[in-house]
Motif scaffolding. Structure first.
Motif, PDB file in Angstrom:
ATOM      1  N   LYS A  84       0.832  -1.209   0.000  1.00 37.47           N
ATOM      2  CA  LYS A  84       0.000   0.000   0.000  1.00 37.47           C
ATOM      3  C   LYS A  84       0.861   1.252   0.000  1.00 37.47           C
ATOM      4  O   LYS A  84       0.533   2.247  -0.676  1.00 37.47           O
ATOM      5  CB  LYS A  84      -0.926  -0.012   1.217  1.00 37.47           C
ATOM      6  N   LYS A 103       1.183   6.961  -6.693  1.00 35.56           N
ATOM      7  CA  LYS A 103       0.110   7.928  -6.940  1.00 35.56           C
ATOM      8  C   LYS A 103       0.638   9.360  -6.843  1.00 35.56           C
ATOM      9  O   LYS A 103       0.261  10.229  -7.642  1.00 35.56           O
ATOM     10  CB  LYS A 103      -1.021   7.695  -5.944  1.00 35.56           C
ATOM     11  N   HIS A 117       0.488  12.045  -9.932  1.00 35.93           N
ATOM     12  CA  HIS A 117      -0.202  13.332  -9.855  1.00 35.93           C
ATOM     13  C   HIS A 117       0.742  14.459 -10.296  1.00 35.93           C
ATOM     14  O   HIS A 117       0.308  15.401 -10.979  1.00 35.93           O
ATOM     15  CB  HIS A 117      -0.708  13.580  -8.441  1.00 35.93           C
ATOM     16  N   LEU A 149      -2.209   5.636 -13.572  1.00 31.14           N
ATOM     17  CA  LEU A 149      -2.989   5.995 -12.384  1.00 31.14           C
ATOM     18  C   LEU A 149      -4.206   5.085 -12.238  1.00 31.14           C
ATOM     19  O   LEU A 149      -4.560   4.674 -11.119  1.00 31.14           O
ATOM     20  CB  LEU A 149      -3.436   7.457 -12.476  1.00 31.14           C
ATOM     21  N   ALA A 150      -4.829   4.759 -13.358  1.00 29.41           N
ATOM     22  CA  ALA A 150      -5.957   3.816 -13.311  1.00 29.41           C
ATOM     23  C   ALA A 150      -5.496   2.467 -12.780  1.00 29.41           C
ATOM     24  O   ALA A 150      -6.187   1.818 -11.983  1.00 29.41           O
ATOM     25  CB  ALA A 150      -6.570   3.669 -14.701  1.00 29.41           C
ATOM     26  N   GLU A 174      -5.137   2.625  -9.018  1.00 28.60           N
ATOM     27  CA  GLU A 174      -6.432   2.555  -8.333  1.00 28.60           C
ATOM     28  C   GLU A 174      -6.986   1.134  -8.318  1.00 28.60           C
ATOM     29  O   GLU A 174      -7.560   0.686  -7.327  1.00 28.60           O
ATOM     30  CB  GLU A 174      -7.427   3.507  -9.003  1.00 28.60           C
ATOM     31  N   LYS A 211      -5.023  -0.833  -5.805  1.00 29.80           N
ATOM     32  CA  LYS A 211      -5.497  -0.455  -4.468  1.00 29.80           C
ATOM     33  C   LYS A 211      -6.798  -1.166  -4.134  1.00 29.80           C
ATOM     34  O   LYS A 211      -7.004  -1.659  -3.018  1.00 29.80           O
ATOM     35  CB  LYS A 211      -5.690   1.061  -4.417  1.00 29.80           C
ATOM     36  N   GLN A 212      -7.693  -1.251  -5.097  1.00 33.76           N
ATOM     37  CA  GLN A 212      -8.967  -1.947  -4.906  1.00 33.76           C
ATOM     38  C   GLN A 212      -8.736  -3.423  -4.599  1.00 33.76           C
ATOM     39  O   GLN A 212      -9.394  -4.005  -3.725  1.00 33.76           O
ATOM     40  CB  GLN A 212      -9.814  -1.807  -6.170  1.00 33.76           C
ATOM     41  N   ASN A 219     -14.423   0.587 -10.190  1.00 28.04           N
ATOM     42  CA  ASN A 219     -13.560   1.533  -9.496  1.00 28.04           C
ATOM     43  C   ASN A 219     -13.736   2.902 -10.139  1.00 28.04           C
ATOM     44  O   ASN A 219     -13.286   3.147 -11.265  1.00 28.04           O
ATOM     45  CB  ASN A 219     -12.100   1.073  -9.584  1.00 28.04           C
ATOM     46  N   GLU A 260     -12.413   5.859  -9.401  1.00 28.13           N
ATOM     47  CA  GLU A 260     -11.179   6.618  -9.622  1.00 28.13           C
ATOM     48  C   GLU A 260     -10.453   6.129 -10.876  1.00 28.13           C
ATOM     49  O   GLU A 260      -9.967   6.930 -11.678  1.00 28.13           O
ATOM     50  CB  GLU A 260     -10.253   6.503  -8.409  1.00 28.13           C
ATOM     51  N   ALA A 261     -10.388   4.809 -11.059  1.00 25.38           N
ATOM     52  CA  ALA A 261      -9.753   4.258 -12.254  1.00 25.38           C
ATOM     53  C   ALA A 261     -10.532   4.650 -13.500  1.00 25.38           C
ATOM     54  O   ALA A 261      -9.958   5.018 -14.533  1.00 25.38           O
ATOM     55  CB  ALA A 261      -9.659   2.735 -12.145  1.00 25.38           C
TER      56      ALA A 261
END
Length: 530
Positions: A397, A404, A408, A455-456, A459, A462-463, A474, A476-477
Motif C-alpha cells: 500500500k 500515486k 499526480h 494511475l488507473a 487505483e 489499491k482496490q 472503481n 477513480e480508475a
C-alpha cells in the motif's frame, strides 16, 4: 610525409563527405558538414562549434516512456557541402606529394579568372542562403556555380565535382531525389577521372552516394556504395583507421534495416572496437554506437548484455562530465529502465531518484523531463507493490501511495506544458505546432496519457488490496481512463499535428483497451458524456 599520412590528413579536412547518418542526437538540416574524424566530431558536439550542439532539453533526445521503445533509425539530414578543392590541394602540395589533380597554368599556380571568381562567390552565397532556409535562392546560385566552375576550371575539374555535390545535397534536402542522384554520380565520375578510381576522395564521394541511397531506402545500392568506400579507405588509410570505422558503422546500419540484425551487430561491434583501439572509446561517436548496440540487445531481449553496455556508457559519462550533467542523467535513466525490465527494482529506483534530484537542480520545476522521470518512478513503485502484495500488504500500500504521488505530479507537469500549447495564438490559422514546441508537446501528451493510464492501474491495484468486490467499478480508475481518452480527443481537435506520432497513438490505444476492459459496453456511453 608518406602518401598514406598525407591522405589521412586530407580526409580529416575534407567536407566533401557523407555526414554521419543514424544520429541519436537531433541535428538539423541547417548544420554544417561533419568531418569523418571522430575526435573532431566529439569536439564540435561538446563545444557547439558551427551551431549544431545538441539541445539537451529537447525531449526527443531522452524520453523513453514505455520501457524501451523499438529502435528507430532516423536518417541524418546533415548537409555535407563540398570544401574548396583549392585549399585542400594546397595543403597536400606542402607535403611534397602530388595529390592535387588541379589544372595548372603556365607559372604552376591554380587557374584563376572571372569564372573562378564567380564560382567562389556563388558557392559561398549559396551556402549562406541554404543555412537561412532559402532553398530556392540557394539552388539558383548552386546551379550557376556549376556552370562557372566548368568554364573557369574545366569540364572535368574537381571544382566541378564539389559544385555538383553541393547542388545534390540541396536537392536531397528538398526531396528532389530524381535530380540529386545524377549529380552525385557526376561528381564521382569527375573525381575518378581526376584522381583515379581508388583515391580517398572518390571514397568520400561514394560514401555520400551511399547516404543518399539510405535516405531513399534503396538499401542494397547503399550497401554496395558503402562497401566500395570502405575498400578504398582500407587500402589508403589502413584497416584500423577511424574513417574505416565510420563507414563500417554505416554498413551495419544498412544491414540492420535489411533485417540482418546479427550481421549488423557483428560489424557495429567491430567499428566500436576500432574506435577504442584508436583512443576514441570515450568520444561522442563511440558512445552513440554503444547506445545503438544496447538497443539491439534490448530488442532481442538480451538484457544482461544491454545492461553491461549501458553501465559502460554511464561510467564514461560519470568520469567525463560528472553526475550534474544531463548527458549523465540520460545514460543513468537508460540503465534504470533496463534494470526495471529485469525486475531489479531496487537499483532502478535508486538511479531514477538520483536522476530526479539532478533534474530538479538543473531544470525548471515544471520541465517535462521531470514529469517523465516521475512516471518512471511510479512504474517502479507499481512493480514493488506487485512483489509485496502477498507478503507485506502494508508495504504494498505504501508503494501505491508513492506511485500515486509521482503520477499526480507528472500529470500536473504534462498538463501545464499542453496548456501553454493550447494558449498559443496560431497566426497562420493552421493546426500545427513547429520546432521544439511541437516536440515538447508530443512528449507531454505521451506522458499525460501514460500517466493517466498508470494511475488507473494504481487505483485498481489499491482496490485489489482492499478486497473490494469484483463487481464494483472503481470510479477513480474509470475517471483516470476517461480523462486519458478526453485529453487525446482534445488534441485531435485542436492540435492534430501533435497526435500524428506512433508513440502517442500507442499510448492512446493502450488506454482505450484498458478502458474497454474496465467498462465494457458502457464505454461509448461514458465517453460521450465526458
Amino acid at each position: 610525409m608518406s602518401l598514406r599520412m598525407a591522405m589521412a590528413k586530407l580526409l580529416k579536412k575534407l567536407r566533401f563527405s557523407a555526414s554521419h547518418a543514424f544520429s541519436s542526437s537531433t541535428v538539423t538540416t541547417n548544420s554544417l558538414p561533419v568531418s569523418f574524424s571522430g575526435k573532431r566530431l566529439s569536439h564540435w558536439y561538446q563545444t557547439g562549434e558551427y551551431g549544431w550542439r545538441a539541445n539537451l532539453r529537447d525531449p526527443c533526445l531522452w524520453i523513453v516512456i514505455s520501457g524501451h521503445v523499438v529502435v528507430t533509425l532516423g536518417i541524418s539530414a546533415n548537409t555535407a557541402f563540398a570544401e574548396d578543392v583549392t585549399s585542400e590541394t594546397s595543403s597536400a602540395n606542402s607535403t611534397g606529394d602530388d595529390l592535387t589533380g588541379l589544372r595548372k597554368i603556365e607559372d604552376g599556380s591554380v587557374a584563376s579568372n572571372i569564372h573562378t571568381a564567380k564560382w567562389r562567390v556563388f558557392t559561398d552565397k549559396g551556402r549562406e542562403l541554404f543555412l537561412q532556409g532559402k532553398l530556392d535562392d540557394a539552388e539558383r546560385l548552386f546551379v550557376a556555380a556549376i556552370q562557372e566552375a566548368k568554364e573557369g576550371f574545366g569540364e572535368q575539374d574537381p571544382h566541378v565535382a564539389s559544385a555538383c555535390n553541393n547542388l545534390a545535397e540541396l536537392y536531397r534536402v528538398k526531396k528532389a531525389f530524381d535530380k540529386a542522384e545524377p549529380l552525385y554520380l557526376e561528381a564521382i565520375k569527375i573525381l575518378e577521372e581526376s584522381f583515379g578510381p581508388d583515391d580517398v576522395r572518390v571514397a568520400v564521394a561514394v560514401h555520400n552516394l551511399g547516404q543518399f541511397y539510405v535516405g531513399q531506402r534503396m538499401l542494397e545500392k547503399a550497401r554496395v556504395s558503402y562497401e566500395r568506400a570502405l575498400k578504398i579507405k582500407r587500402r589508403v588509410l589502413g584497416y584500423g583507421h577511424s574513417e574505416c570505422s565510420d563507414t563500417m558503422y554505416q554498413i551495419g546500419m544498412v544491414l540492420y534495416l535489411q533485417g540482418k540484425e546479427r550481421d549488423a551487430e557483428t560489424i557495429i561491434k567491430e567499428s566500436i572496437s576500432m574506435l577504442e583501439t584508436g583512443g576514441e572509446g570515450e568520444s561522442f561517436v563511440c558512445i552513440r554506437r554503444l547506445r545503438f548496440l544496447s538497443q539491439l540487445y534490448l530488442k532481442s531481449n538480451r538484457l544482461d548484455e544491454a545492461e553491461m553496455i549501458q553501465r559502460k556508457i554511464l561510467n564514461i559519462m560519470e568520469l567525463s562530465k560528472g553526475w550534474y550533467s544531463l548527458d549523465t542523467v540520460i545514460a543513468a535513466e537508460s540503465l534504470a529502465l533496463t534494470l526495471q525490465k529485469s525486475s531489479e527494482t531496487k537499483q532502478s529506483k535508486e538511479l531514477l531518484e538520483r536522476c530526479l534530484d539532478v533534474r530538479k537542480a538543473l531544470l525548471p520545476c515544471d520541465h517535462i523531463q521531470i514529469g517523465a522521470n516521475r512516471l518512471h518512478l511510479a512504474r517502479v513503485a507499481m512493480l514493488d507493490c506487485s512483489q509485496y502484495k502477498e507478503s507485506d500488504v502494508s508495504r504494498a500500500k505504501a508503494e501505491l501511495v508513492m506511485a500515486k504521488d509521482h503520477l499526480h505530479n507528472s500529470i500536473r507537469i504534462a498538463r501545464q506544458c499542453l496548456d501553454k500549447v493550447l494558449k498559443q495564438k496560431d497566426k497562420s490559422k493552421k493546426n500545427s505546432v513547429r520546432g521544439n514546441s511541437r516536440k515538447e508537446s508530443q512528449a507531454a501528451l505521451v506522458i499525460l496519457l501514460q500517466s493517466l493510464s498508470t494511475l488507473a492501474s494504481v487505483e485498481l491495484a489499491k482496490q485489489e488490496l482492499q478486497k473490494i468486490q469484483e463487481g464494483d467499478i472503481n470510479l477513480e480508475a474509470q475517471e483516470a481512463l476517461l480523462q486519458c481518452i478526453a485529453a487525446y480527443n482534445e488534441f485531435v481537435i485542436h492540435k492534430k499535428s501533435i497526435v500524428d506520432s506512433p508513440e502517442i497513438k500507442n499510448a492512446y490505444l493502450s488506454c482505450f483497451k484498458h478502458a474497454q476492459t474496465l467498462l465494457g459496453n458502457k464505454l461509448d456511453e461514458r465517453v460521450s458524456k465526458s
